[in-house]
Design a protein around this motif. Structure first.
Motif, mmCIF file in Angstrom:
data_model
loop_
_atom_site.group_PDB
_atom_site.id
_atom_site.type_symbol
_atom_site.label_atom_id
_atom_site.label_comp_id
_atom_site.label_asym_id
_atom_site.label_seq_id
_atom_site.Cartn_x
_atom_site.Cartn_y
_atom_site.Cartn_z
ATOM 1 N N PHE A 131 -82.644 58.640 43.995
ATOM 2 C CA PHE A 131 -82.570 60.099 43.938
ATOM 3 C C PHE A 131 -82.809 60.630 42.520
ATOM 4 N N VAL A 132 -83.902 60.194 41.928
ATOM 5 C CA VAL A 132 -84.252 60.654 40.583
ATOM 6 C C VAL A 132 -85.036 61.964 40.670
ATOM 7 N N LYS A 133 -85.199 62.619 39.532
ATOM 8 C CA LYS A 133 -85.809 63.953 39.484
ATOM 9 C C LYS A 133 -87.181 64.001 40.148
ATOM 10 N N GLN A 134 -88.014 62.993 39.880
ATOM 11 C CA GLN A 134 -89.388 63.031 40.373
ATOM 12 C C GLN A 134 -89.531 62.484 41.784
ATOM 13 N N GLY A 135 -88.470 61.893 42.339
ATOM 14 C CA GLY A 135 -88.573 61.319 43.674
ATOM 15 C C GLY A 135 -89.291 59.982 43.654
ATOM 16 N N ILE A 136 -89.789 59.578 44.793
ATOM 17 C CA ILE A 136 -90.397 58.260 44.931
ATOM 18 C C ILE A 136 -91.662 58.130 44.087
ATOM 19 N N ASN A 137 -91.844 56.959 43.519
ATOM 20 C CA ASN A 137 -93.035 56.658 42.732
ATOM 21 C C ASN A 137 -94.221 56.448 43.681
ATOM 22 N N PRO A 138 -95.314 57.207 43.518
ATOM 23 C CA PRO A 138 -96.460 57.066 44.427
ATOM 24 C C PRO A 138 -97.011 55.646 44.503
ATOM 25 N N ALA A 139 -97.013 54.937 43.378
ATOM 26 C CA ALA A 139 -97.517 53.560 43.382
ATOM 27 C C ALA A 139 -96.621 52.655 44.225
ATOM 28 N N ALA A 140 -95.308 52.861 44.117
ATOM 29 C CA ALA A 140 -94.370 52.073 44.923
ATOM 30 C C ALA A 140 -94.531 52.409 46.400
ATOM 31 N N LYS A 172 -98.995 64.803 49.510
ATOM 32 C CA LYS A 172 -98.637 64.942 48.100
ATOM 33 C C LYS A 172 -98.510 63.585 47.412
ATOM 34 N N ILE A 173 -97.926 62.626 48.112
ATOM 35 C CA ILE A 173 -97.680 61.309 47.513
ATOM 36 C C ILE A 173 -98.922 60.426 47.568
ATOM 37 N N GLN A 174 -99.610 60.452 48.706
ATOM 38 C CA GLN A 174 -100.771 59.585 48.929
ATOM 39 C C GLN A 174 -102.038 60.432 48.814
#
Length: 424
Positions: A131-140, A172-174
């Motif tokens: 639950f970090v500010k930027q949310g999930i890392n797109p690469a992950a 947004k992520i992919q």
């Protein structure tokens, strides 16, 4: 000359045509056997996570999804798979997730197996670190995402808040989709529009192709952790006895944490912290797990659990208290995170929560800085066993009340006094 060329290339062309026909036909050609399923259940393989064939076969049997992230890789004697093996439990954990997997990952991972998950029990481990500010890392996210998940979902997606939000988050992520036609379909759902007949036909053919590819290739090159779990389970007493297990957890934890003052395993300390721990003092003082788009992604998971009528045991692990004191991780922030995530659960009827957030200071509870250790896994087992053991694998009496407010930016960003005003 033409005849000679045909003799050379004809068989190749014919083979390619036959392969294409095989891939797009709706028939199933292979099914994993019990040995493959068991190996896959412990492998934490990306191919298994992104696929459907093995998971479908497993969930039709006595395998129970254990959804989480890197903590599932900490396979000591008290790991859920080890305990289930040693004491012949009538369930077997199917580990879904590894380092980098989060709520959005788990939502998409369910899309190919929702029918098999209907009315089933699930264990879900919530990591505060998601639950970090930027949310999930797109690469992950990309490591665990597949077009098969998206195609399966698109074939039944509708103009619901859950589906629109899932589509918007995916776009947004992919951002770089390998299939532009598929991206167009996702955009349609994101905008609340119906798919055309042409799009539906394409998705049906694509589904057949990707499903067959999954059947043929998903079990290749699995990480075989069966021997590792068998070896770990042999450390446990032959007869399940709480006092003996508690004593063993202390003994193993004590033996494994001799080279540092933080209760961290020697191996982890030497590999990750020994050479840099001095410069990490106070480094986490500004960490924030309270304001994050992860709360919206988590809502997708809850929404899907509700649709499936899953009976879920949620586990909130602690952080290593000695280490967090050293790095300056805010206790008040962690308490507010815990308050926020449990509110989101309970307000919608998800009341089966094992909250371990205050246990990070107990001896040998943690294996490293954030992952459960000997007493940690043993404590988890005391809730997992009664939840899963026995005949009651199906629950048809859940009364979930999904509230779309938890998708909102206001909820995702709420912290401090604003959050206190919401949670009265």
């Amino acid at each position: 000359m033409k005849k000679k060329l045909f003799l050379i290339f004809g068989p190749l062309v014919l083979a390619a045509v036959l392969l294409a026909v095989v891939l797009v036909t709706p028939f199933n050609f292979t099914k994993p056997d019990s040995e493959e399923i068991h190996e896959a259940s412990l492998s934490q393989s990306n191919n298994i996570f992104k696929g459907t064939a093995v998971k479908k076969a497993a969930f039709e049997q006595n395998y129970v999804p254990f959804m989480g992230s890197s903590e599932l890789s900490r396979m000591d004697a008290f790991h859920p798979a080890s305990m289930a093996l040693r004491y012949h439990r009538d369930y077997q954990p199917f580990l879904l997730g590894a380092a980098g997997s989060q709520s959005l990952t788990q939502f998409w991972g369910m899309q190919g197996v929702n029918n098999e998950l209907k009315n089933k029990k699930v264990v879900f481990i919530i990591s505060p670190q998601w639950f970090v500010k930027q949310g999930i890392n797109p690469a992950a996210f990309s490591m665990y995402y597949s077009n098969l998940e998206a195609v399966t979902w698109l074939r039944q997606a509708n103009n619901s808040k859950m589906d629109r939000y899932a589509a918007q988050r995916l776009l947004k992520i992919q951002k770089n989709h390998s299939d532009s036609f598929l991206k167009d379909c996702i955009e349609q759902i994101a905008n609340g529009k119906k798919l055309s007949a042409t799009q539906k036909t394409y998705l049906d053919l694509k589904y057949n192709q990707l499903t067959h590819e999954d059947q043929f290739f998903s079990t290749l090159s699995l990480k075989n952790r069966v021997k590792k779990i068998k070896k770990a389970s042999k450390k446990l007493p032959a007869k399940e006895d709480n006092a003996e297990l508690e004593s063993l957890a202390t003994k193993l934890g004590e033996k494994a944490t001799t080279n540092n003052d933080f209760g961290i395993s020697n191996k982890f300390w030497n590999r990750e912290l020994k050479d840099k721990y001095k410069r990490l003092k106070g480094e986490q003082s500004n960490f924030d797990y309270v304001s994050s788009p992860e709360f919206g992604d988590f809502q997708l998971v809850l929404n899907q659990f509700s649709e499936n009528n899953n009976d879920v045991l949620f586990i909130i692990p602690p952080v290593n208290e000695k280490w967090s004191n050293y790095t300056g991780l805010s206790k008040s922030m962690l308490r507010q995170f815990d308050k926020k995530v449990t509110y989101q659960l309970r307000e919608q009827g998800f009341n089966n929560i094992l909250d371990l957030s205050n246990d990070g200071g107990k001896p040998y509870f943690m294996q490293d800085t954030i992952h459960l250790g000997w007493h940690g896994w043993l404590t988890v087992d005391k809730s997992v066993k009664p939840f899963l053991d026995g005949k009651d694998k199906v629950n048809k009496n859940n009364n979930y009340k999904i509230n779309n407010y938890f998708y909102s930016d206001q909820w995702q960003k709420a912290e401090g006094q604003e959050l206190n005003n919401i949670i009265k």
